[in-house]
Design an enzyme around this catalytic site. Structure first.
Site, PDB file in Angstrom:
ATOM      1  N   ASN A 122      19.530  54.630  84.678  1.00 34.18           N
ATOM      2  CA  ASN A 122      20.513  53.603  84.826  1.00 34.18           C
ATOM      3  C   ASN A 122      19.510  51.901  84.240  1.00 34.18           C
ATOM      4  OD1 ASN A 122      22.751  51.967  84.500  1.00 34.18           O
ATOM      5  ND2 ASN A 122      23.131  51.961  86.909  1.00 34.18           N
ATOM      6  N   ASP A 145      27.399  51.299  74.281  1.00 33.61           N
ATOM      7  CA  ASP A 145      28.925  51.718  74.427  1.00 33.61           C
ATOM      8  C   ASP A 145      29.920  50.233  74.552  1.00 33.61           C
ATOM      9  OD1 ASP A 145      31.463  53.217  74.701  1.00 33.61           O
ATOM     10  OD2 ASP A 145      30.791  54.821  75.708  1.00 33.61           O
TER      11      ASP A 145
END
Length: 241
Positions: A122, A145
């Site tokens: 992450n 995204d």
């Protein structure tokens, strides 16, 4: 010393779908991960970074050189091209999808690229606290995204608080470069960094010129094919006081 930030209390910017890799991707992992993939101690999740984990950058690359970090490197097309063209710089690809990591390692090896490392994690946890403070020359965020549905925008990578994380990792004068084909997200990115006290615009007008170091990828072609304008931004990290 401030308490480490607990990123898993916040929504992550990806959905990590399970799926079997191809035989070729499995071979790429087996043959190339030892060199390219950083072995990071995990926290509570398979893509987390333990709060005490720290990267020794010079040991990882075998030298001291400017470090460029790409978040969401996908299959590695942009970062492999850049690493090939800039052998005096070091590059770190941050990605959570194993198929993309496998393809990146395979293509990097085929291209003879040795100044590249990958991390399966992450991104905010890589920037803080895994990377040393002030160790990064550039951060690239290209076509992350957009989470375009209103109920999902809280999952966008560049949101309130992200600029602070990026500022910690960047050296004074370091640059964060962003690009997206989603106008609403571009405006949010601009708002986040315009309001960040540790950054100043590195462009004039409404948007930055296209970053000449970014190769055309499938994500950019897809946006153009759908008639969406590509918007670039760049911000420079202000000197620490």
């Amino acid at each position: 010393m401030p308490e480490p930030r607990i990123f898993r209390d916040e929504p992550v910017s990806f959905v990590r779908r399970s799926g079997r890799m191809s035989d070729g991707q499995e071979r790429a992992f087996a043959e190339h991960a030892e060199f390219y993939l950083l072995d990071v101690e995990r926290g509570v999740a398979t893509t987390s970074v333990h709060a005490d984990a720290r990267l020794d950058v010079a040991s990882a690359y075998g030298r001291s050189a400017p470090l460029i970090v790409e978040i969401g490197s996908g299959q590695g097309h942009a970062i492999i091209s850049a690493a090939s063209a800039r052998p005096d710089d070091d590059f770190l690809a941050v990605e959570v999808f194993r198929a993309g990591l496998a393809r990146t390692m395979l293509d990097a090896d085929n291209a003879g690229v040795r100044n590249l490392r990958l991390i399966e994690a992450n991104a905010p946890e890589v920037l803080d606290p895994y990377l040393p403070e002030g160790s990064v020359s550039e951060i690239w965020i290209f076509f992350s995204d957009p989470w375009h549905k209103n109920r999902h925008t809280k999952r966008r990578l560049v949101r309130t608080g992200f600029a602070e994380i990026a500022a910690r990792a960047l050296a004074d004068g370091g640059v964060v470069r962003l690009a997206t084909d989603w106008e609403d997200y571009a405006r949010q990115m601009r708002e986040v960094f315009d309001e960040a006290p540790d950054f100043e615009r590195a462009f004039d007008g409404d948007w930055a010129d296209r970053f000449e170091g970014r190769v055309m990828t499938a994500f950019e072609r897809k946006g153009i094919a759908k008639g969406r304008a590509i918007r670039d931004l760049s911000y420079r990290r202000s000197p620490r006081t």
